[in-house]
Design a protein around this motif. Structure first.
Motif, PDB file in Angstrom:
ATOM      1  N   TYR A 158       0.834  -1.203   0.000  1.00  0.00           N
ATOM      2  CA  TYR A 158       0.000   0.000   0.000  1.00  0.00           C
ATOM      3  C   TYR A 158       0.870   1.255   0.000  1.00  0.00           C
ATOM      4  CZ  TYR A 158      -3.115   3.648   1.593  1.00  0.00           C
ATOM      5  OH  TYR A 158      -3.793   4.822   1.713  1.00  0.00           O
ATOM      6  N   LEU A 159       1.892   1.293   0.861  1.00  0.00           N
ATOM      7  CA  LEU A 159       2.755   2.473   0.915  1.00  0.00           C
ATOM      8  C   LEU A 159       3.525   2.677  -0.381  1.00  0.00           C
ATOM      9  CD1 LEU A 159       4.341   2.524   4.488  1.00  0.00           C
ATOM     10  CD2 LEU A 159       2.740   4.137   3.496  1.00  0.00           C
ATOM     11  N   LEU A 160       3.992   1.601  -0.981  1.00  0.00           N
ATOM     12  CA  LEU A 160       4.762   1.714  -2.213  1.00  0.00           C
ATOM     13  C   LEU A 160       3.902   2.230  -3.362  1.00  0.00           C
ATOM     14  CD1 LEU A 160       7.640   1.251  -3.069  1.00  0.00           C
ATOM     15  CD2 LEU A 160       7.016  -1.035  -3.759  1.00  0.00           C
ATOM     16  N   MET A 161       2.680   1.739  -3.467  1.00  0.00           N
ATOM     17  CA  MET A 161       1.815   2.226  -4.545  1.00  0.00           C
ATOM     18  C   MET A 161       1.284   3.628  -4.237  1.00  0.00           C
ATOM     19  SD  MET A 161       2.361   0.158  -6.782  1.00  0.00           S
ATOM     20  CE  MET A 161       1.471   1.079  -7.984  1.00  0.00           C
ATOM     21  N   ALA A 162       1.174   3.987  -2.965  1.00  0.00           N
ATOM     22  CA  ALA A 162       0.834   5.368  -2.628  1.00  0.00           C
ATOM     23  C   ALA A 162       1.965   6.296  -3.041  1.00  0.00           C
ATOM     24  CB  ALA A 162       0.563   5.495  -1.137  1.00  0.00           C
ATOM     25  N   LEU A 163       3.210   5.838  -2.896  1.00  0.00           N
ATOM     26  CA  LEU A 163       4.351   6.624  -3.348  1.00  0.00           C
ATOM     27  C   LEU A 163       4.334   6.796  -4.861  1.00  0.00           C
ATOM     28  CD1 LEU A 163       7.088   7.987  -2.682  1.00  0.00           C
ATOM     29  CD2 LEU A 163       8.138   5.764  -3.043  1.00  0.00           C
ATOM     30  N   VAL A 164       4.007   5.721  -5.593  1.00  0.00           N
ATOM     31  CA  VAL A 164       3.925   5.816  -7.047  1.00  0.00           C
ATOM     32  C   VAL A 164       2.815   6.783  -7.455  1.00  0.00           C
ATOM     33  CG1 VAL A 164       3.380   4.511  -9.137  1.00  0.00           C
ATOM     34  CG2 VAL A 164       4.941   3.552  -7.454  1.00  0.00           C
ATOM     35  N   THR A 165       1.683   6.712  -6.790  1.00  0.00           N
ATOM     36  CA  THR A 165       0.578   7.622  -7.079  1.00  0.00           C
ATOM     37  C   THR A 165       0.956   9.064  -6.760  1.00  0.00           C
ATOM     38  OG1 THR A 165      -0.981   5.863  -6.585  1.00  0.00           O
ATOM     39  CG2 THR A 165      -1.859   8.075  -6.619  1.00  0.00           C
ATOM     40  N   TYR A 166       1.719   9.242  -5.715  1.00  0.00           N
ATOM     41  CA  TYR A 166       2.163  10.574  -5.311  1.00  0.00           C
ATOM     42  C   TYR A 166       3.159  11.149  -6.309  1.00  0.00           C
ATOM     43  CZ  TYR A 166       3.792  14.194  -2.050  1.00  0.00           C
ATOM     44  OH  TYR A 166       4.109  15.373  -1.460  1.00  0.00           O
ATOM     45  N   VAL A 167       3.976  10.305  -6.912  1.00  0.00           N
ATOM     46  CA  VAL A 167       4.992  10.759  -7.853  1.00  0.00           C
ATOM     47  C   VAL A 167       4.383  11.113  -9.209  1.00  0.00           C
ATOM     48  CG1 VAL A 167       7.008   9.994  -9.174  1.00  0.00           C
ATOM     49  CG2 VAL A 167       6.891   9.547  -6.732  1.00  0.00           C
ATOM     50  N   ASP A 202      -0.462  13.622 -13.007  1.00  0.00           N
ATOM     51  CA  ASP A 202      -1.354  13.557 -14.152  1.00  0.00           C
ATOM     52  C   ASP A 202      -2.787  13.513 -13.633  1.00  0.00           C
ATOM     53  OD1 ASP A 202      -1.903  13.552 -16.819  1.00  0.00           O
ATOM     54  OD2 ASP A 202      -0.963  11.629 -17.245  1.00  0.00           O
ATOM     55  N   ASP A 203      -3.700  13.147 -14.483  1.00  0.00           N
ATOM     56  CA  ASP A 203      -5.105  13.037 -14.130  1.00  0.00           C
ATOM     57  C   ASP A 203      -5.297  11.924 -13.099  1.00  0.00           C
ATOM     58  OD1 ASP A 203      -7.786  13.509 -14.216  1.00  0.00           O
ATOM     59  OD2 ASP A 203      -8.135  12.295 -16.011  1.00  0.00           O
ATOM     60  N   TYR A 204      -6.392  11.971 -12.348  1.00  0.00           N
ATOM     61  CA  TYR A 204      -6.634  10.964 -11.321  1.00  0.00           C
ATOM     62  C   TYR A 204      -6.770   9.558 -11.890  1.00  0.00           C
ATOM     63  CZ  TYR A 204      -7.110  14.351  -7.604  1.00  0.00           C
ATOM     64  OH  TYR A 204      -6.871  15.322  -6.697  1.00  0.00           O
ATOM     65  N   ALA A 205      -7.295   9.442 -13.082  1.00  0.00           N
ATOM     66  CA  ALA A 205      -7.412   8.116 -13.696  1.00  0.00           C
ATOM     67  C   ALA A 205      -6.037   7.520 -13.966  1.00  0.00           C
ATOM     68  CB  ALA A 205      -8.203   8.209 -14.994  1.00  0.00           C
ATOM     69  N   PHE A 206      -5.117   8.340 -14.438  1.00  0.00           N
ATOM     70  CA  PHE A 206      -3.765   7.858 -14.688  1.00  0.00           C
ATOM     71  C   PHE A 206      -3.003   7.584 -13.398  1.00  0.00           C
ATOM     72  CE2 PHE A 206      -4.467  10.148 -18.755  1.00  0.00           C
ATOM     73  CZ  PHE A 206      -4.372   9.026 -19.571  1.00  0.00           C
ATOM     74  N   LYS A 207      -3.431   8.165 -12.310  1.00  0.00           N
ATOM     75  CA  LYS A 207      -2.810   7.906 -11.016  1.00  0.00           C
ATOM     76  C   LYS A 207      -3.350   6.623 -10.381  1.00  0.00           C
ATOM     77  CE  LYS A 207      -1.554  12.383  -9.186  1.00  0.00           C
ATOM     78  NZ  LYS A 207      -1.727  13.282  -8.060  1.00  0.00           N
ATOM     79  N   LEU A 208      -4.662   6.439 -10.438  1.00  0.00           N
ATOM     80  CA  LEU A 208      -5.290   5.370  -9.670  1.00  0.00           C
ATOM     81  C   LEU A 208      -5.342   4.018 -10.379  1.00  0.00           C
ATOM     82  CD1 LEU A 208      -8.198   7.300  -7.986  1.00  0.00           C
ATOM     83  CD2 LEU A 208      -6.008   6.653  -7.037  1.00  0.00           C
ATOM     84  N   ILE A 209      -5.528   4.005 -11.676  1.00  0.00           N
ATOM     85  CA  ILE A 209      -5.667   2.731 -12.393  1.00  0.00           C
ATOM     86  C   ILE A 209      -4.403   1.870 -12.281  1.00  0.00           C
ATOM     87  CG2 ILE A 209      -6.079   1.678 -14.656  1.00  0.00           C
ATOM     88  CD1 ILE A 209      -8.574   2.890 -13.338  1.00  0.00           C
ATOM     89  N   PRO A 210      -3.192   2.395 -12.515  1.00  0.00           N
ATOM     90  CA  PRO A 210      -2.013   1.545 -12.335  1.00  0.00           C
ATOM     91  C   PRO A 210      -1.843   1.062 -10.892  1.00  0.00           C
ATOM     92  CG  PRO A 210      -1.423   3.494 -13.571  1.00  0.00           C
ATOM     93  CD  PRO A 210      -2.815   3.686 -13.087  1.00  0.00           C
ATOM     94  N   SER A 211      -2.212   1.924  -9.953  1.00  0.00           N
ATOM     95  CA  SER A 211      -2.118   1.544  -8.552  1.00  0.00           C
ATOM     96  C   SER A 211      -3.090   0.417  -8.211  1.00  0.00           C
ATOM     97  CB  SER A 211      -2.388   2.760  -7.674  1.00  0.00           C
ATOM     98  OG  SER A 211      -2.341   2.418  -6.329  1.00  0.00           O
ATOM     99  N   MET A 212      -4.308   0.489  -8.749  1.00  0.00           N
ATOM    100  CA  MET A 212      -5.306  -0.548  -8.476  1.00  0.00           C
ATOM    101  C   MET A 212      -4.916  -1.878  -9.106  1.00  0.00           C
ATOM    102  SD  MET A 212      -8.755   1.719  -8.976  1.00  0.00           S
ATOM    103  CE  MET A 212      -9.725   0.306  -9.349  1.00  0.00           C
TER     104      MET A 212
END
Length: 101
Positions: free
Chosen positions: A33-42, A45-55
């Motif tokens: 969870y922390l690692l993908m939160a870091l990726v999302t934080y880095v 871009d748009d929220y879709a581009f942030k959340l879909i790879p993380s999910m």
């Protein structure tokens, strides 16, 4: 007596116990969870581009980290890996916050 006790503590365990499994599961969920939160934080871009790879990658990452933690030989080693990885991720969060905002 001391020697037999010392030999018992240092022999490698062939079974995975409840404590070992629970530590590996909880540690892998938290680290993933922390690692993908870091990726999302880095990603900026748009929220879709942030959340879909993380999910998509979070469950895969949790499985990989869980297997990595299950291969530890002792409880102390698994706790050290969890703590060191969390500290590294938090340092990366702070570096991103100080230099890129």
């Amino acid at each position: 007596m001391k020697k037999s006790f010392y030999l018992y503590l240092n022999e490698p365990k062939t079974r995975i116990g409840w404590v070992h499994g629970i530590l590996a599961c909880m540690g892998s969920i938290f680290i993933g969870y922390l690692l993908m939160a870091l990726v999302t934080y880095v990603i900026e871009d748009d929220y879709a581009f942030k959340l879909i790879p993380s999910m998509i990658t979070t469950p895969i990452l949790i499985c990989i980290i869980g297997i990595w933690l299950l291969f530890c030989k002792s409880y102390l080693e698994i706790v050290k890996k969890i703590i060191y990885t969390i500290i590294l991720i938090l340092i990366l969060f702070f570096i991103k916050g100080f230099f890129y905002d």
